[in-house]
Write a protein that holds these residues in place. Structure first.
Motif, PDB file in Angstrom:
ATOM      1  N   ILE A 116       0.930  -1.206  -0.271  1.00 31.22           N
ATOM      2  CA  ILE A 116      -0.243   0.073   0.164  1.00 31.22           C
ATOM      3  C   ILE A 116       0.865   0.944  -0.057  1.00 31.22           C
ATOM      4  O   ILE A 116       0.483   2.414  -0.900  1.00 31.22           O
ATOM      5  CB  ILE A 116      -1.063  -0.389   0.715  1.00 31.22           C
ATOM      6  N   TRP A 117       1.755   1.042   0.699  1.00 32.72           N
ATOM      7  CA  TRP A 117       2.634   2.302   0.597  1.00 32.72           C
ATOM      8  C   TRP A 117       3.629   2.871  -0.407  1.00 32.72           C
ATOM      9  O   TRP A 117       4.045   3.544  -1.182  1.00 32.72           O
ATOM     10  CB  TRP A 117       3.869   1.643   1.634  1.00 32.72           C
ATOM     11  N   GLU A 118       3.825   1.355  -1.431  1.00 29.85           N
ATOM     12  CA  GLU A 118       4.247   1.806  -2.614  1.00 29.85           C
ATOM     13  C   GLU A 118       3.472   2.389  -3.504  1.00 29.85           C
ATOM     14  O   GLU A 118       3.645   2.423  -4.345  1.00 29.85           O
ATOM     15  CB  GLU A 118       5.337   0.260  -3.387  1.00 29.85           C
ATOM     16  N   LEU A 119       2.227   1.835  -3.462  1.00 27.08           N
ATOM     17  CA  LEU A 119       1.343   1.579  -4.266  1.00 27.08           C
ATOM     18  C   LEU A 119       1.025   3.515  -4.158  1.00 27.08           C
ATOM     19  O   LEU A 119       0.434   4.307  -5.018  1.00 27.08           O
ATOM     20  CB  LEU A 119      -0.350   1.559  -3.987  1.00 27.08           C
ATOM     21  N   ALA A 120       0.630   3.809  -3.027  1.00 21.64           N
ATOM     22  CA  ALA A 120       0.556   5.426  -2.529  1.00 21.64           C
ATOM     23  C   ALA A 120       1.385   6.485  -3.508  1.00 21.64           C
ATOM     24  O   ALA A 120       1.462   7.401  -4.489  1.00 21.64           O
ATOM     25  CB  ALA A 120      -0.045   5.823  -1.474  1.00 21.64           C
ATOM     26  N   ARG A 121       3.352   6.114  -2.645  1.00 19.51           N
ATOM     27  CA  ARG A 121       4.388   6.368  -3.650  1.00 19.51           C
ATOM     28  C   ARG A 121       3.970   6.792  -4.601  1.00 19.51           C
ATOM     29  O   ARG A 121       4.512   7.121  -5.827  1.00 19.51           O
ATOM     30  CB  ARG A 121       5.128   5.298  -2.913  1.00 19.51           C
TER      31      ARG A 121
END
Length: 262
Positions: A48-53
């Motif tokens: 989720i962190w990678e996706l948002a970034r």
């Protein structure tokens, strides 16, 4: 066909980091319980962190990852009926926080959390064997597709989105999945339909891979992050597992699973 110079340059790094990932993953699956719970929560939160970034550089990626991780943790500890709104909630929170690509975030974040929750439930209900089958099918699809694509080459699958993926590698992944299904059929006593399910799971994992490649192409990034040498980020490594897990959740509602044993 002779391999082109330089196309194996990433092989050693990929094998090394991939081996570590596989070892940690399979150990957590074998131990089950809190260990596998922790694995699903951590991997989902990082994705989720990678996706948002990737989708919005201004998004509060770390906060969204924290919300997703906490929601998934609670979801895996409460009855399924109460878990469902917890799985959906982080996607809605992210939709309100991103200023760009909101629909993509909603769809993919919901898919990540649903897949992670589904894997945890699958481990609880069916034990180590069938999670191992799923992991091996996805891994065999990726590994045999990688080598066949480079040794055989040939027409590209979708060059505009995934320039390295070939039809030969794609088909090799299906064959590898069928062999894995045959092996588990003999080891577990499952029905012959397991071969067909394995091939379909392989196809679903390839769709997950392609879908993530399309997202990266759209937002103009090569990798989801640089956490894993030779692989990019967790999203790059687990995109196939994402597609396979979502598909398995659907399969379980259509056919008896495991086939011949349910």
């Amino acid at each position: 066909m002779t391999a082109k110079s330089g196309q194996w340059d990433d092989l050693l790094v990929r094998l090394s980091s991939g081996g570590v990932i596989a070892g940690v993953g399979l150990l957590s699956v074998w131990l089950g319980g809190v260990w596998f719970l922790a694995l699903t929560v951590i991997v989902a939160a990082v994705m989720i962190w990678e996706l948002a970034r990737m989708l919005d550089a201004e998004a509060p990626a770390l906060a969204l990852a924290g919300v997703a991780g906490v929601a998934l943790l609670i979801a895996e500890l409460v009855p399924s009926g109460f878990a469902l709104p917890l799985i959906v909630a982080p996607a809605l929170v992210g939709f309100g926080q991103l200023s760009r690509h909101r629909t993509l975030f909603t769809v993919f974040s919901l898919s990540v959390l649903l897949a992670a929750f589904g894997l945890y439930v699958l481990r609880q209900d069916f034990g180590f064997t069938w999670i191992a089958w799923l992991v091996i099918v996805v891994a065999a699809t990726d590994i045999f597709g990688y080598f066949a694509g480079r040794f055989i080459g040939g027409p590209k699958f979708w060059p505009r989105v995934s320039p390295k993926k070939t039809w030969s590698g794609t088909a090799a992944g299906w064959i590898a999945a069928a062999v894995v299904g045959l092996a588990f059929l003999g080891a577990t006593g499952a029905g012959w339909e397991l071969i067909g399910v394995s091939i379909a799971i392989s196809m679903a994992s390839q769709i997950g891979d392609i879908a993530e490649s399309a997202v990266k192409r759209r937002v103009g990034v090569k990798d989801s992050s640089s956490l894993l040498p030779g692989h990019g980020g967790l999203f790059d490594r687990f995109d196939g597992m994402l597609g396979a897990s979502i598909f398995l959740l659907i399969v379980g509602q259509i056919v008896d699973f495991p086939p011949g044993l349910a």
